[in-house]
Design an enzyme around this catalytic site. Structure first.
Site, PDB file in Angstrom:
ATOM      1  N   SER A   9       7.234   6.542   2.461  1.00  0.00           N
ATOM      2  CA  SER A   9       7.144   5.915   1.148  1.00  0.00           C
ATOM      3  C   SER A   9       5.839   6.228   0.419  1.00  0.00           C
ATOM      4  O   SER A   9       5.838   6.374  -0.799  1.00  0.00           O
ATOM      5  CB  SER A   9       7.350   4.407   1.258  1.00  0.00           C
ATOM      6  OG  SER A   9       6.335   3.811   2.041  1.00  0.00           O
ATOM      7  N   GLU A  10       4.728   6.319   1.140  1.00  0.00           N
ATOM      8  CA  GLU A  10       3.458   6.601   0.463  1.00  0.00           C
ATOM      9  C   GLU A  10       2.577   7.517   1.304  1.00  0.00           C
ATOM     10  O   GLU A  10       2.530   7.397   2.531  1.00  0.00           O
ATOM     11  CB  GLU A  10       2.653   5.314   0.210  1.00  0.00           C
ATOM     12  CG  GLU A  10       3.374   4.243  -0.567  1.00  0.00           C
ATOM     13  CD  GLU A  10       3.423   4.487  -2.060  1.00  0.00           C
ATOM     14  OE1 GLU A  10       2.740   5.416  -2.537  1.00  0.00           O
ATOM     15  OE2 GLU A  10       4.127   3.741  -2.744  1.00  0.00           O
TER      16      GLU A  10
END
Length: 272
Positions: free
Chosen positions: A51-52
């Protein structure tokens, strides 16, 4: 700080908001001595496919920190900030009382408290809105399941029963059409349980179908739950199949303290 040459940079993957291996929310962390091109940063985030991915460079009084999903650069990310602080303290020899990060959301600080790390983030007070016509269909729930809806950078959906959250299977092709950073569904925790509230976060709009633990979302979940429960300290759990947890303290200066643990799962290098 580890150096990198034009073809190689260090990489760490850290699970944030958990003390268990393969729990919480994985974040990539890449220390840099100078900025690479935005295209390269985005390509690394796509390659990681989590996600990041956080990137940071030293500045005079701390670090300049940026966060990328596989789809875009974002304004605020909690778990990757926690992961970055973990790397600084545990892999790069940082010994300061707190770390100052210069970000798109202003100056954020992280301090270490034993096995926990405390992030000091700005609060966003959500505003009530009507239920969008396509929201319930996108989430696969009915309107009677919903107590209310609020708008922050995310759409917040307050549900009547926490059991609904565990069984939700949103339609991402429909959810991506909701005009917000993402949609966070939340419900009160069990009265005899350890958590004041639970949540799940969905963000196909930014290339993340589901994020296990979204620190930034708690900067608007906490003020909402403070209003609902008339308290300022919370234990929260987020996630579907994969879960993590955090402690939250709402201060009277429109800041929230988010406490969580972290552990590293991967260490390596990117060759460009």
């Amino acid at each position: 700080m580890q150096n990198h040459n034009a073809n190689s940079i260090p990489f760490y993957q850290v699970d944030a908001f958990t003390s268990q291996p393969f729990g919480g929310n994985p974040a990539g962390v890449c220390p840099l001595t100078e900025w690479l091109s935005d295209e390269t940063l985005q390509a690394i985030a796509i390659e990681n496919n989590i996600s990041e991915t956080a990137f940071f460079v030293p500045v005079e009084d701390g670090y300049h920190l940026r966060w990328f999903t596989p789809g875009c650069e974002v304004d605020l990310c909690g778990h990757a900030t926690l992961a970055t602080a973990w790397v600084l303290y545990n892999k790069l020899g940082y010994t300061g009382e707190l770390v100052r990060f210069h970000t798109r959301s202003g100056v954020l600080t992280v301090s270490r408290h034993g096995e926990e790390y405390c992030m000091d983030f700005p609060v966003t007070w959500p505003e009530p809105v009507a239920i969008a016509p396509n929201l319930t269909e996108s989430l696969g729930i009915s309107e009677k399941d919903i107590i209310g809806v609020w708008k922050a950078p995310d759409i917040i959906v307050l549900l009547r029963d926490k059991a609904i959250i565990d069984t939700m299977e949103p339609d991402m092709n429909k959810l991506v059409q909701i005009k917000a950073r993402g949609v966070v569904c939340t419900a009160e925790g069990a009265h005899d349980g350890p958590f004041d509230f639970i949540s799940r976060w969905f963000g196909p709009q930014v290339g993340v179908n589901e994020d296990p633990v979204t620190g930034s979302a708690h900067t608007w979940l906490v003020p909402l739950w403070s209003t609902l429960l008339n308290k300022t300290e919370f234990c929260a759990q987020q996630g579907g199949t994969r879960k993590g947890e955090l402690r939250c303290v709402l201060r009277d200066d429109d800041r929230v303290e988010l406490y969580g643990s972290a552990r590293m799962t991967i260490e390596g290098r990117f060759y460009l």
